[in-house]
Write an enzyme that holds these catalytic residues in place. Structure first.
Site, short mmCIF file in Angstrom:
data_model
loop_
_atom_site.label_atom_id
_atom_site.label_comp_id
_atom_site.label_asym_id
_atom_site.label_seq_id
_atom_site.Cartn_x
_atom_site.Cartn_y
_atom_site.Cartn_z
N UNK A 15 0.81 -1.22 0.00
CA UNK A 15 0.00 0.00 0.00
C UNK A 15 0.84 1.27 0.00
O UNK A 15 0.30 2.36 -0.20
CB UNK A 15 -0.95 0.00 1.20
N ASP A 47 -16.63 10.69 1.45
CA ASP A 47 -15.81 10.84 2.65
C ASP A 47 -14.67 9.81 2.72
O ASP A 47 -14.26 9.39 3.80
CB ASP A 47 -16.69 10.72 3.90
CG ASP A 47 -17.66 11.89 4.01
OD1 ASP A 47 -17.19 13.04 4.00
OD2 ASP A 47 -18.87 11.65 4.09
#
Length: 351
Positions: A15, A47
């Site tokens: 990641u 969001d």
């Protein structure tokens, strides 16, 4: 045939290879919204949620996510397990249950033995099976850089789910995995002394499903949760604080760390993605002068297949801990939520 280490074939690992949050935010801001979203979408992209929740006929809903990345370990089977657990985690973070999955594969099939790809896929399939989901196919592309992950569909109650927007004053923050996978993955990729032990530690935690945390969300009806991945603990907490208009206070001394992480950071070993995370968040973070700067670096370390952050109302903390213990799942109490006030930062790092 001499086979290169898997981690040597990519520029960044796991990641930590994500596009930096600031760059991604600017790009996504240019895209128009589909006017039909309101008809079907319960939770969308507004969001920075872990996954989307979409209504389907019959009063039900599905939770949909996709995640893939480059190797953070050299063992192909272990890489497949970690990548699959990471993709499944987004469903758990919303309070859903994985139902089915599709493979996403990029692999240099003319350069590396087919057995390597078979081991990656076997690792992913075993983890999907452990999650109780079904693997139903996928798509592959021949590519110099190895990438693997899943598109996951889960089932979820459209009236009971957790998001970034659900923080409330007094919520207690529980974390279900230790920090430092970005640092350890960088050490593995660089072949530092002892990297084999670091790889085993990455496998131990990265391949662990966040299923127990998902159960806590469902059974207690938690309103706020997320998983810790490429934007680091600090970045994901800040997303929650911004979305909920709250201030998050982290007791840095309570943060769990993987072995050797602090020593590695002290030598200057930190992935580029972690530096980008800290820079992006710096304007919204208050750091107590007694907090060790090395620990601040780890707060923003880009994690791969990290734990869940569970925001638990005070009266439900004992119940949450009981569920996690019953599942033999680790957890640490790392902070709490307060209302925003004048002069208060969104994210407060205290001793």
């Amino acid at each position: 045939m001499t086979v290169d280490r898997l981690t040597s074939r990519s520029r960044a690992a796991g990641u930590a290879a994500k596009i930096a949050p600031g760059d991604l935010e600017r790009i996504l801001a240019t895209l128009p919204r589909d006017p039909r979203e309101g008809e079907r979408v319960v939770v969308g992209t507004r969001d920075n949620e872990d996954a989307a929740i979409v209504r389907v006929p019959g009063g039900k809903a599905i939770v949909q996510t996709l995640d893939f990345f480059t190797p953070i370990v050299d063992d192909p089977y272990l890489f497949g397990q970690i990548a699959a657990a990471n993709a499944l985690s987004d469903v758990y973070a919303m309070g859903g249950e994985p139902w089915c999955a599709l493979n996403i594969v990029c692999f240099p099939v003319k350069e590396l033995p087919e057995e390597i790809l078979a081991d990656i896929l076997r690792g992913g399939a075993d983890k999907v099976r452990e999650a109780g989901a079904v693997l139903v196919g996928g798509h592959s592309i021949e590519d110099e850089s190895i990438k693997y992950g899943l598109s996951v569909t889960g089932i979820i109650d459209p009236d009971c789910y957790a998001t970034n927007t659900g923080l409330r004053p007094g919520d207690v923050l529980l974390l279900t995995k230790p920090l430092g996978s970005g640092v350890l993955a960088t050490a593995v990729k660089a072949g530092w002394d002892g990297f084999e032990a670091h790889e085993q530690e990455l496998g131990r935690w990265g391949a662990m499903l966040n299923r127990a945390g998902g159960r806590v969300i469902r059974e207690l009806g938690l309103a706020a949760a997320t998983d810790v991945t490429g934007f680091g603990l600090g970045g994901h907490l800040l997303e929650m604080a911004n979305a909920s208009n709250m201030s998050v206070h982290v007791d840095v001394s309570t943060l769990p760390l993987m072995p050797a992480v602090l020593d590695l950071v002290a030598t200057g070993l930190l992935p580029a993605g972690s530096h980008a995370n800290r820079h992006f968040c710096s304007g919204n973070v208050s750091v107590h002068p007694e907090v060790d700067s090395l620990l601040v670096d780890i707060v923003f370390d880009a994690q791969t297949s990290g734990g869940l952050i569970l925001a638990v109302p005070p009266h439900l903390v004992d119940d949450a801990c009981s569920i996690l213990r019953a599942e033999d799942a680790p957890f640490w109490r790392i902070g709490h939520v307060e209302e925003m006030g004048e002069g208060v930062s969104r994210l407060v790092l205290q001793p």
